[in-house]
Design a protein around this motif. Structure first.
Motif: not given
Length: 413
Positions: A60, A366, A369-370, A375, A404-405, A408
């Motif tokens: 991560y 969010v 999901r990240a 993340l 990644l964001f 997300a």
């Protein structure tokens, strides 16, 4: 099948096989840990730089830093060496004795905060303890005075720190708390009204950026008015830099952005880089308020914690990480805005403490999901995602975060 015999819980191997490793960890957690915290998101086993790994081997990108604690990231050689070297010498001696690490860190904090030769340092073990010390100091300054704090502010969960925390949801289950506390909106008008009241003000407590409120900065106008009014009325200005200090906002301390000097500053989190430590630094006449025996901590200022704290701050200075926080923070802000996702309404904060404001209450979705994507970020509230990466963050980590964001946000929309 579970069988209880007194305090012992026996779980059948077949039952354990039906659950995932994470579910087993959560079951163990709820079996032994107090129910004041939710089940853990993951079981983390190691870290390096800006990354951590869980028990299943998943990696991560850590853009929360243990909630703005891991200033040097994970397993930084400076941190590891400081812990190892000091533990091999002497880890704890009680507050009947002094140690070189304690004195060195106090001298460094005198210099970095601007408190100078008149400044004094008190060491505790957490941000809440630092704020408890500041509350007692305010009572010594003007025992009959009101403690003025801000709505949506967060100063800790111990009884005193909770009393000045401006979140009714956190306070109400434990009331009655300390008397003589008034919470106001962060406006000059509200502040002037507090000083116009019949009851004198002992101290004003404020966070330059309200992290737990969604990373909401106070205005220059308000902070400068707080300094002016406390000076005019003989009250203390106490600045809580527990989340914003140690270079996180692109200066050593966030009050420096506002061009003011407080009477007291409270510190923790990033000054220890992962080792529990808190500190209160006083300026000028506030340094004379405590007398012998009026406050203390068995563990506060012990050689291990202060050796690490001094090493962490020395590395932040040596490596130019305050400037890195300023520069990378601007890059991070631009990266989030550059995604041009309709859910993102603004980016608040300064340096490497940023809040992504969402147009809808999807922050938890969010963040969840990240995490699934690799993340780590944090939903500070329903509409705000908090970002607080290590101060060592570089181009590669910013690129990975952006990728990644973006995913997300798209998945949670």
């Amino acid at each position: 099948m579970t069988e209880n015999a007194g305090q012992t819980s026996i779980t059948n191997d077949a039952d354990a096989a039906e659950t995932t490793p994470l579910e087993q960890t959560r079951r163990r957690y709820t079996d032994v840990m107090m129910g004041s915290a939710p089940p853990p998101l993951r079981k983390l086993v190691r870290g390096e730089g800006c990354h951590v790994w869980d028990a299943d081997g998943n990696r991560y990108l850590d853009f929360l830093s243990g909630i703005a604690v891991n200033a040097l990231g994970h397993a930084h050689p400076v941190l590891v060496e400081a812990i190892s070297k000091q533990a091999a010498a002497v880890a704890h001696i009680s507050n009947y004795f002094a140690s070189e690490p304690q004195l060195a860190l106090a001298e460094r904090l005198q210099r970095l905060t601007g408190a100078g030769a008149q400044g004094r340092v008190y060491f505790g073990n957490s941000g809440a303890e630092a704020n408890e010390a500041a509350i007692k100091l305010a009572r010594r300054h003007r025992p009959e005075g009101t403690l003025v704090a801000l709505h949506n502010g967060f100063h800790g969960r111990t009884v005193g720190a909770l009393s000045i925390t401006g979140k009714p949801m956190l306070r109400e289950p434990f009331e009655p708390l300390l008397p003589g506390v008034e919470h106001i909106e962060p406006t000059v008008m509200a502040l002037e009204s507090a000083f116009d009241a019949k009851q004198p003000v002992s101290a004003v407590f404020l966070e330059p950026i309200q992290g737990e409120a969604g990373v909401v900065p106070l205005s220059d106008e308000f902070v400068q008015a707080a300094r002016r009014l406390t000076t005019e009325h003989g009250a203390l200005l106490i600045v809580d830099e527990i989340q914003t200090g140690a270079g996180r906002t692109g200066d050593w301390f966030a009050y420096q952005h506002h061009g003011i000097v407080p009477d007291v500053v409270t510190l923790a989190k990033g000054i220890g880089g992962g080792v529990p430590i808190g500190a209160m630094v006083t300026f000028g006449e506030a340094s004379e308020l405590f007398k012998v025996g009026q406050h203390g901590s068995t563990f506060g200022g012990n050689p291990l914690a202060t050796a690490v704290g001094d090493a962490v701050l020395a590395e932040i200075e040596r490596a130019g990480l305050v400037e890195n926080a300023r520069r990378r923070g601007e890059q991070l802000r631009e990266a989030v805005l550059g995604i041009q996702h309709p859910m993102v309404s603004e980016v608040r904060g300064r340096g490497l403490l940023l809040g992504v404001a969402l147009a809808a209450p999807h922050a938890t979705a969010v963040a969840n999901r990240a995490l699934e994507l690799g993340l780590i970020v944090n939903a500070a509230n329903d509409t705000s995602v908090r970002l607080a990466p290590p101060l060592i963050v570089g181009d590669a980590e910013l690129e990975e975060f952006t990728r990644l964001f973006t995913r997300a946000l798209e998945a949670a929309a």
